[in-house]
Motif scaffolding. Structure first.
Motif, PDB file in Angstrom:
ATOM      1  N   SER A 141      10.602  47.473 -14.277  1.00 21.10           N
ATOM      2  CA  SER A 141      10.656  46.492 -15.291  1.00 21.10           C
ATOM      3  C   SER A 141      10.823  44.963 -14.733  1.00 21.10           C
ATOM      4  O   SER A 141      10.759  44.798 -13.664  1.00 21.10           O
ATOM      5  N   GLU A 142      10.678  44.089 -15.807  1.00 25.23           N
ATOM      6  CA  GLU A 142      10.396  42.485 -15.217  1.00 25.23           C
ATOM      7  C   GLU A 142      11.832  42.119 -14.765  1.00 25.23           C
ATOM      8  O   GLU A 142      11.913  41.254 -13.531  1.00 25.23           O
ATOM      9  N   GLU A 143      12.844  42.506 -15.157  1.00 21.25           N
ATOM     10  CA  GLU A 143      14.252  42.033 -14.702  1.00 21.25           C
ATOM     11  C   GLU A 143      14.228  42.766 -12.987  1.00 21.25           C
ATOM     12  O   GLU A 143      14.649  41.884 -12.388  1.00 21.25           O
ATOM     13  N   GLU A 144      13.884  44.045 -12.854  1.00 18.71           N
ATOM     14  CA  GLU A 144      13.957  44.675 -11.637  1.00 18.71           C
ATOM     15  C   GLU A 144      12.885  43.730 -10.830  1.00 18.71           C
ATOM     16  O   GLU A 144      13.383  43.585  -9.351  1.00 18.71           O
ATOM     17  N   ASP A 158       4.944  40.842   1.306  1.00 20.28           N
ATOM     18  CA  ASP A 158       5.414  41.478  -0.072  1.00 20.28           C
ATOM     19  C   ASP A 158       5.720  40.412  -0.894  1.00 20.28           C
ATOM     20  O   ASP A 158       5.393  40.812  -2.220  1.00 20.28           O
ATOM     21  N   ILE A 159       6.363  39.308  -0.803  1.00 20.06           N
ATOM     22  CA  ILE A 159       6.515  38.344  -1.719  1.00 20.06           C
ATOM     23  C   ILE A 159       5.362  37.789  -2.415  1.00 20.06           C
ATOM     24  O   ILE A 159       5.299  37.632  -3.682  1.00 20.06           O
ATOM     25  N   ALA A 160       4.317  37.645  -1.484  1.00 21.68           N
ATOM     26  CA  ALA A 160       2.819  37.027  -2.172  1.00 21.68           C
ATOM     27  C   ALA A 160       2.391  38.314  -3.097  1.00 21.68           C
ATOM     28  O   ALA A 160       1.862  37.915  -4.309  1.00 21.68           O
ATOM     29  N   ALA A 161       2.746  39.474  -2.707  1.00 22.84           N
ATOM     30  CA  ALA A 161       1.993  40.659  -3.406  1.00 22.84           C
ATOM     31  C   ALA A 161       2.735  40.794  -4.787  1.00 22.84           C
ATOM     32  O   ALA A 161       2.015  41.021  -5.922  1.00 22.84           O
ATOM     33  N   ILE A 162       3.950  40.748  -4.769  1.00 19.25           N
ATOM     34  CA  ILE A 162       4.808  40.798  -6.019  1.00 19.25           C
ATOM     35  C   ILE A 162       4.605  39.838  -7.121  1.00 19.25           C
ATOM     36  O   ILE A 162       4.722  39.855  -8.216  1.00 19.25           O
ATOM     37  N   LEU A 219      12.216  40.099  -6.182  1.00 16.93           N
ATOM     38  CA  LEU A 219      11.636  39.126  -5.653  1.00 16.93           C
ATOM     39  C   LEU A 219      12.908  38.145  -4.889  1.00 16.93           C
ATOM     40  O   LEU A 219      12.941  37.486  -3.801  1.00 16.93           O
ATOM     41  N   LYS A 220      13.857  37.839  -5.581  1.00 16.27           N
ATOM     42  CA  LYS A 220      15.006  37.120  -5.106  1.00 16.27           C
ATOM     43  C   LYS A 220      15.521  37.400  -3.867  1.00 16.27           C
ATOM     44  O   LYS A 220      15.829  37.011  -2.961  1.00 16.27           O
ATOM     45  N   ALA A 221      15.677  38.921  -3.825  1.00 12.27           N
ATOM     46  CA  ALA A 221      16.168  39.547  -2.568  1.00 12.27           C
ATOM     47  C   ALA A 221      15.375  39.197  -1.270  1.00 12.27           C
ATOM     48  O   ALA A 221      15.731  39.251  -0.136  1.00 12.27           O
ATOM     49  N   LEU A 222      13.998  39.650  -1.553  1.00  8.04           N
ATOM     50  CA  LEU A 222      12.975  39.317  -0.532  1.00  8.04           C
ATOM     51  C   LEU A 222      12.976  38.033  -0.066  1.00  8.04           C
ATOM     52  O   LEU A 222      13.187  37.670   1.088  1.00  8.04           O
ATOM     53  N   CYS A 253       2.677  44.430 -12.476  1.00  5.27           N
ATOM     54  CA  CYS A 253       2.919  45.511 -12.902  1.00  5.27           C
ATOM     55  C   CYS A 253       3.285  46.036 -11.448  1.00  5.27           C
ATOM     56  O   CYS A 253       2.260  46.177 -10.503  1.00  5.27           O
ATOM     57  N   VAL A 254       4.333  46.844 -11.322  1.00  7.46           N
ATOM     58  CA  VAL A 254       4.905  47.384  -9.964  1.00  7.46           C
ATOM     59  C   VAL A 254       4.974  48.696 -10.109  1.00  7.46           C
ATOM     60  O   VAL A 254       5.899  48.863 -11.010  1.00  7.46           O
TER      61      VAL A 254
END
Length: 221
Positions: free
Chosen positions: A140-143, A191-195, A148-151, A200-201
């Protein structure tokens, strides 16, 4: 003293043929004009007289008039001499195609086809259920934002540790520690750039056969 004196048998009293076989008692003759009672079993020559009121002649005539005429039999002649044989058992007569159930599937074949179809449907339903269980979950967008914030937070911590390294790396331990931090920063940046690039993940559950532990991994289309 001596052997006993026995009378000598007469020559006329010799042993005759069949003299020792049992003999039947003589038949009783009528006594005083009285006849013997007849036996209860009838003799073989006895024929009972049966009288019926049916008129078989008229009955047979009526059956002939009302009955269906005898159908002629089909023959096939194959020689000049007139040798013939029945056409029906020869295989040349269309006997089976004129039946009502000609070309109709038997009941056991229909039942077997239905069972095979039901088994195939159950198998397909089971496969779909297994695929749904193993299917990847959409993030989901929230997750996605939380991950992203945790990374980014993890990248800041590792970057702070990397900036705090000494300028001179004169030992092997310092070199290995610096390379490890560089690899972690590079992986986090990837990972940050990919997300950030993909909205859609998908997340897949991977089961480890050795440790039987579930590990979550993400997939970006």
């Amino acid at each position: 003293m001596g052997p006993a004196k026995v009378a000598v048998p007469c020559p006329n009293d010799f042993l005759q043929k069949r003299s020792k076989e049992p003999k039947l008692a003589p038949k009783k003759k009528e006594e005083d004009g009285k006849k013997l009672l007849p036996l209860s079993v009838p003799p073989r020559t006895y024929h009972p007289v049966t009288r019926t009121k049916k008129n078989f002649i008229s009955k047979n005539a009526l059956a002939v008039m009302t009955g269906e005429p005898k159908k002629p039999r089909h023959f096939c002649v194959d020689t000049r001499q007139g040798d013939k044989y029945l056409l029906e058992p020869s295989g040349l007569f269309p006997k089976y195609i004129n039946k009502k159930n000609y070309g109709v599937l038997p009941k056991y074949v229909i039942q077997r086809n239905e069972e095979m179809k039901r088994e195939e449907e159950e198998y397909q339903a089971n496969v779909l259920e297994q695929l749904k269980k193993k299917a990847m979950k959409v993030l989901s967008e929230e997750e996605r934002t939380d991950i992203l914030k945790a990374l980014k937070k993890n990248w800041e911590e590792i970057n702070r540790a990397y900036q705090g390294l000494p300028i001179v790396t004169d030992t092997r331990y310092k070199q290995m520690h610096k390379e490890e931090l560089e690899l972690k920063l590079k992986q986090l940046e990837h990972d940050i750039a990919a997300i950030e690039k993909h909205k859609c993940v998908y997340i897949a559950n991977i089961c480890s056969n050795r440790q039987n532990e579930k590990k979550s991994s993400y997939f970006i289309p």
